[in-house]
Design a protein around this motif. Sequence first.
Motif, PDB file in Angstrom:
ATOM      1  N   THR A  19      -4.052  -3.192   2.376  1.00  0.00           N
ATOM      2  CA  THR A  19      -2.845  -4.115   2.167  1.00  0.00           C
ATOM      3  C   THR A  19      -3.080  -5.413   2.618  1.00  0.00           C
ATOM      4  O   THR A  19      -4.012  -5.914   3.457  1.00  0.00           O
ATOM      5  CB  THR A  19      -1.732  -3.354   3.072  1.00  0.00           C
ATOM      6  OG1 THR A  19      -0.479  -4.159   2.651  1.00  0.00           O
ATOM      7  CG2 THR A  19      -1.687  -3.673   4.434  1.00  0.00           C
ATOM      8  N   PHE A  46       2.043   7.017  10.213  1.00  0.00           N
ATOM      9  CA  PHE A  46       2.921   6.231   9.379  1.00  0.00           C
ATOM     10  C   PHE A  46       3.951   6.894   8.970  1.00  0.00           C
ATOM     11  O   PHE A  46       3.829   8.199   8.262  1.00  0.00           O
ATOM     12  CB  PHE A  46       2.102   5.434   8.359  1.00  0.00           C
ATOM     13  CG  PHE A  46       2.792   4.583   7.491  1.00  0.00           C
ATOM     14  CD1 PHE A  46       3.667   3.807   8.147  1.00  0.00           C
ATOM     15  CD2 PHE A  46       2.527   4.329   6.160  1.00  0.00           C
ATOM     16  CE1 PHE A  46       4.428   2.847   7.230  1.00  0.00           C
ATOM     17  CE2 PHE A  46       3.217   3.447   5.313  1.00  0.00           C
ATOM     18  CZ  PHE A  46       4.324   2.752   5.844  1.00  0.00           C
ATOM     19  N   CYS A 103      -5.448   7.858   8.975  1.00  0.00           N
ATOM     20  CA  CYS A 103      -4.973   6.356   9.275  1.00  0.00           C
ATOM     21  C   CYS A 103      -5.890   5.744  10.315  1.00  0.00           C
ATOM     22  O   CYS A 103      -5.696   6.184  11.565  1.00  0.00           O
ATOM     23  CB  CYS A 103      -3.389   6.425   9.583  1.00  0.00           C
ATOM     24  SG  CYS A 103      -2.663   5.005   9.857  1.00  0.00           S
ATOM     25  N   ASP A 117      -6.337   5.315   5.189  1.00  0.00           N
ATOM     26  CA  ASP A 117      -5.472   4.378   5.169  1.00  0.00           C
ATOM     27  C   ASP A 117      -5.772   3.284   6.142  1.00  0.00           C
ATOM     28  O   ASP A 117      -5.781   3.497   7.271  1.00  0.00           O
ATOM     29  CB  ASP A 117      -3.948   4.956   5.452  1.00  0.00           C
ATOM     30  CG  ASP A 117      -3.080   3.718   5.605  1.00  0.00           C
ATOM     31  OD1 ASP A 117      -3.159   2.452   5.660  1.00  0.00           O
ATOM     32  OD2 ASP A 117      -1.808   4.310   5.517  1.00  0.00           O
ATOM     33  N   ASN A 137      -1.686   4.105  12.980  1.00  0.00           N
ATOM     34  CA  ASN A 137      -0.070   3.490  13.358  1.00  0.00           C
ATOM     35  C   ASN A 137       0.549   4.684  13.735  1.00  0.00           C
ATOM     36  O   ASN A 137       0.880   5.519  13.126  1.00  0.00           O
ATOM     37  CB  ASN A 137       0.519   2.869  12.046  1.00  0.00           C
ATOM     38  CG  ASN A 137       1.813   2.461  12.247  1.00  0.00           C
ATOM     39  OD1 ASN A 137       2.509   2.312  13.358  1.00  0.00           O
ATOM     40  ND2 ASN A 137       2.602   2.211  11.214  1.00  0.00           N
ATOM     41  N   SER A 147      -0.080  -7.017   3.642  1.00  0.00           N
ATOM     42  CA  SER A 147       0.971  -7.097   4.449  1.00  0.00           C
ATOM     43  C   SER A 147       0.724  -7.615   5.745  1.00  0.00           C
ATOM     44  O   SER A 147       1.493  -8.116   6.387  1.00  0.00           O
ATOM     45  CB  SER A 147       1.710  -5.862   4.296  1.00  0.00           C
ATOM     46  OG  SER A 147       2.150  -5.658   3.226  1.00  0.00           O
ATOM     47  N   SER A 151       0.920  -1.131   0.026  1.00  0.00           N
ATOM     48  CA  SER A 151      -0.188  -0.121  -0.010  1.00  0.00           C
ATOM     49  C   SER A 151       0.864   1.259   0.097  1.00  0.00           C
ATOM     50  O   SER A 151       0.610   2.127  -0.250  1.00  0.00           O
ATOM     51  CB  SER A 151      -0.924   0.002   1.293  1.00  0.00           C
ATOM     52  OG  SER A 151      -0.565  -0.349   2.307  1.00  0.00           O
ATOM     53  N   VAL A 152       2.247   0.984   0.523  1.00  0.00           N
ATOM     54  CA  VAL A 152       3.042   2.344   0.388  1.00  0.00           C
ATOM     55  C   VAL A 152       3.228   2.559  -1.068  1.00  0.00           C
ATOM     56  O   VAL A 152       3.612   3.961  -1.335  1.00  0.00           O
ATOM     57  CB  VAL A 152       4.480   2.181   1.306  1.00  0.00           C
ATOM     58  CG1 VAL A 152       5.317   0.999   0.413  1.00  0.00           C
ATOM     59  CG2 VAL A 152       5.009   3.238   1.739  1.00  0.00           C
ATOM     60  N   TYR A 168       4.565   8.515   5.256  1.00  0.00           N
ATOM     61  CA  TYR A 168       3.708   9.763   4.774  1.00  0.00           C
ATOM     62  C   TYR A 168       4.455  11.014   4.471  1.00  0.00           C
ATOM     63  O   TYR A 168       4.629  11.379   3.323  1.00  0.00           O
ATOM     64  CB  TYR A 168       2.658  10.167   5.795  1.00  0.00           C
ATOM     65  CG  TYR A 168       1.716   9.247   6.019  1.00  0.00           C
ATOM     66  CD1 TYR A 168       1.394   8.137   5.226  1.00  0.00           C
ATOM     67  CD2 TYR A 168       0.702   9.586   7.123  1.00  0.00           C
ATOM     68  CE1 TYR A 168       0.468   6.940   5.419  1.00  0.00           C
ATOM     69  CE2 TYR A 168      -0.262   8.557   7.427  1.00  0.00           C
ATOM     70  CZ  TYR A 168      -0.692   7.472   6.545  1.00  0.00           C
ATOM     71  OH  TYR A 168      -1.469   6.550   6.956  1.00  0.00           O
ATOM     72  N   ALA A 213      -4.420   0.115   6.716  1.00  0.00           N
ATOM     73  CA  ALA A 213      -3.782  -1.175   6.786  1.00  0.00           C
ATOM     74  C   ALA A 213      -4.125  -2.355   7.701  1.00  0.00           C
ATOM     75  O   ALA A 213      -3.837  -3.406   7.468  1.00  0.00           O
ATOM     76  CB  ALA A 213      -2.222  -0.455   7.004  1.00  0.00           C
ATOM     77  N   TYR A 214      -4.711  -1.657   8.847  1.00  0.00           N
ATOM     78  CA  TYR A 214      -4.960  -2.568  10.005  1.00  0.00           C
ATOM     79  C   TYR A 214      -6.202  -2.884  10.373  1.00  0.00           C
ATOM     80  O   TYR A 214      -6.646  -3.404  11.278  1.00  0.00           O
ATOM     81  CB  TYR A 214      -4.349  -2.076  11.472  1.00  0.00           C
ATOM     82  CG  TYR A 214      -2.753  -1.851  11.308  1.00  0.00           C
ATOM     83  CD1 TYR A 214      -1.795  -2.957  11.248  1.00  0.00           C
ATOM     84  CD2 TYR A 214      -2.123  -0.622  10.942  1.00  0.00           C
ATOM     85  CE1 TYR A 214      -0.327  -2.692  11.166  1.00  0.00           C
ATOM     86  CE2 TYR A 214      -0.931  -0.277  10.717  1.00  0.00           C
ATOM     87  CZ  TYR A 214       0.160  -1.535  10.783  1.00  0.00           C
ATOM     88  OH  TYR A 214       1.462  -1.352  10.534  1.00  0.00           O
TER      89      TYR A 214
END
Length: 362
Positions: free
Chosen positions: A221, A116, A160, A191, A164, A223, A91-92, A119, A193-194
């Motif tokens: 993501t 994060f 986010c 975002d 994070n 990941s 995703s980055v 950024y 991600a989690y």
Amino acid sequence: ARPALRGAVSGLPSYVPGRRASSAERGAVVDIAALASNESHYEPLPAAAAAVAEAAARMNRYPDMAAVGLRERIAAQLGVTAAEVAVGPGSVGVLQQIITGLCDAGDEVVFAWRSFEAYPILVELAGARSVRVPLDDAEGHDLDAMAAAVTERTRVILLCTPNNPTGVPIAHDRLEAFLRSVRSGVLVVIDEAYVEYADAGSGPDSLALYRAYPNVCILRTFSKAYGLAGLRVGYAVAAPDIADGLRRTALPFAVTALAQQAAIASLDASDEMQARVAAVRDERARMAARLEALGWKLQPSQGNFLWIRADDELRTRLVAAFDQAGIMVRAYQGDGIRITVADPASNDRVLTVLENSVLEAH
Ligand code: PMP
């Protein structure tokens, strides 16, 4: 004259990855617990490993550059169309496409801080300007201050949730009110991600917000919960014209066939992923309860990690104690320490270190 890097490059803040075990440490008697990068501690999902092996047999060929199969699979999962999906190398990687696709030199990108680490790097590399808005007292996004930070030059806002490194989510209603107040020409990236680790209802219903506000872009993501950090694949969901632009700014063939096939297989194995995530969530609750009983003041985390706010004195002391115990955590100067929640045995080791440091402090 010698070749010179652009000024923006020389001035970039550096991304400091989570510490990894050295070969000496890996060979040591003490097991190293790798809790610095919010990775999944599980072995790859069997279906994903099988898909990788199959794809590897054709690695003399380029991957599908348009990633049609993966985009269609993601679209089916989320109830959108493949035209609204763009994939990238993590995703980055997608985030870099978003920022370079939307920002000219001098444009502004608003994000919370701390958040994060990538950024500000991606923003400044694009020649754009980072506008960092401090987190509120509860370690969450200060959406009023973020709305107030928007100017004529703002092109993108990065949110986010859960954040994070603090683990604090953005509540749905607050995010909706924020979207109502921001002009529609600003792309609001959520975002997530989690997101798989978040308790139901703790964060926003981002897909509902995306349907109601075409300037929303969801970033996710493979990941973290899906355990494919080493393969590098993530995606954005955005209005078709934006998603098309992201696909056109992509480095050709950046997402390998191995990653595409593993991601498809992982989505097919979502139930297995969910069972793993539930175990991590239980562990997160167990650790938080124990730490609270010991007197640590933590914000409830919705990610696969815990956040301990710490001044430099405490942070230095804790990092030394974790190091001594063979546990790798992520330390943030001036702010605190982030610890990935993993298997019960590693988590017990973390609790022991934190119990002992409370004893020392008294
Ligand atoms: N967003 C957030 C909030 C993250 O924490 C991370 C990884 N640390 C990423 C995006 C990027 O992850 P990846 O590139 O592996 O998808």
